[in-house]
Write a protein that holds these residues in place. Sequence first.
Motif, PDB file in Angstrom:
ATOM      1  N   UNK A 187     -45.099  42.460  14.701  1.00  7.93           N
ATOM      2  CA  UNK A 187     -44.487  43.427  15.353  1.00  7.93           C
ATOM      3  C   UNK A 187     -43.198  43.048  15.836  1.00  7.93           C
ATOM      4  N   UNK A 188     -42.541  43.552  16.167  1.00  8.57           N
ATOM      5  CA  UNK A 188     -41.095  43.651  16.892  1.00  8.57           C
ATOM      6  C   UNK A 188     -41.024  44.442  17.201  1.00  8.57           C
ATOM      7  N   UNK A 189     -39.800  44.172  18.530  1.00  8.90           N
ATOM      8  CA  UNK A 189     -39.388  45.571  19.565  1.00  8.90           C
ATOM      9  C   UNK A 189     -37.971  45.498  18.638  1.00  8.90           C
ATOM     10  N   UNK A 190     -37.259  47.238  19.188  1.00 13.87           N
ATOM     11  CA  UNK A 190     -35.832  47.321  19.056  1.00 13.87           C
ATOM     12  C   UNK A 190     -35.380  46.126  19.122  1.00 13.87           C
ATOM     13  N   UNK A 191     -35.781  46.108  20.728  1.00 17.02           N
ATOM     14  CA  UNK A 191     -34.153  44.884  21.287  1.00 17.02           C
ATOM     15  C   UNK A 191     -34.193  43.561  20.022  1.00 17.02           C
ATOM     16  N   UNK A 192     -34.986  43.088  19.803  1.00 19.41           N
ATOM     17  CA  UNK A 192     -35.246  42.292  19.033  1.00 19.41           C
ATOM     18  C   UNK A 192     -34.642  42.689  18.015  1.00 19.41           C
ATOM     19  N   UNK A 193     -35.375  43.208  17.284  1.00 20.53           N
ATOM     20  CA  UNK A 193     -34.682  43.580  15.955  1.00 20.53           C
ATOM     21  C   UNK A 193     -33.005  43.749  16.219  1.00 20.53           C
ATOM     22  N   UNK A 194     -32.759  44.529  16.874  1.00 21.53           N
ATOM     23  CA  UNK A 194     -31.025  44.936  17.864  1.00 21.53           C
ATOM     24  C   UNK A 194     -30.533  43.431  17.698  1.00 21.53           C
ATOM     25  N   UNK A 195     -30.711  42.517  17.874  1.00 24.23           N
ATOM     26  CA  UNK A 195     -30.472  41.101  17.929  1.00 24.23           C
ATOM     27  C   UNK A 195     -30.064  40.460  16.824  1.00 24.23           C
TER      28      UNK A 195
END
Length: 227
Positions: free
Chosen positions: A27-35
């Motif tokens: 599971x990834x956070x939105x911030x991690x995926x944004x980066x």
Amino acid sequence: MSLAATAALLADRTRAAFCLALLDGRAWTAGELARHAGVAPSTASEHLSRLVAGGLLAEERQGRHRYVRLADNAAALVEDLSAYALDAGAAPAPHSLRESVRRSAEARARTCYDHLAGRLGVAVADAALERRLVTDDAGLAVTEAGRAWLAGLGIDVAALRGGRPVLRRCLDWTERRHHLAGAVGAALCARAFELGWVERIGSGRALKVTADGERAFRDQLAVDLRA
């Protein structure tokens, strides 16, 4: 959701990048995926909401953090589409040495959502069929010998029955052959991590087979990963 609507969700480069990143099974956070995709957090949030609404992603909230993961059965869809895309045309050349090294590592061994893939995954699948641990005589299934072998690793096949297939093929996008997925494939991958046979390289999908893993795959399945 209709085929056209699902295709439209994956037609966007940013949303496709999110789904490909989530194939690592975590599971990834939105911030991690944004980066990861190189987009603004607000843009990522908008795309993630569309993917969740479309049923491709599932979200979990823990405190202030929003985590997303691929929804059930979405991983197979994304991996199969990746393989189809590569069959339809040559993969683009890597843009950097770092990307070239990453691709090479992923081709050797990686996770495909929650199961083993790359040359390692295909070799395990081939060995399981050759040793009659699984059979394809009337559809892919675990044999009695396979149940005993898995039990020796601490995996109870009967306890794996649930909402997902016990065993299925998954087309490997680098090898263009099948590796093992389903509940058994996931359990075998998880056990390989627990036993220290494989470990992640950095934060991506690529795996390193440890010295213990090389011995185990050779002793258990006659797979020589050095060949």
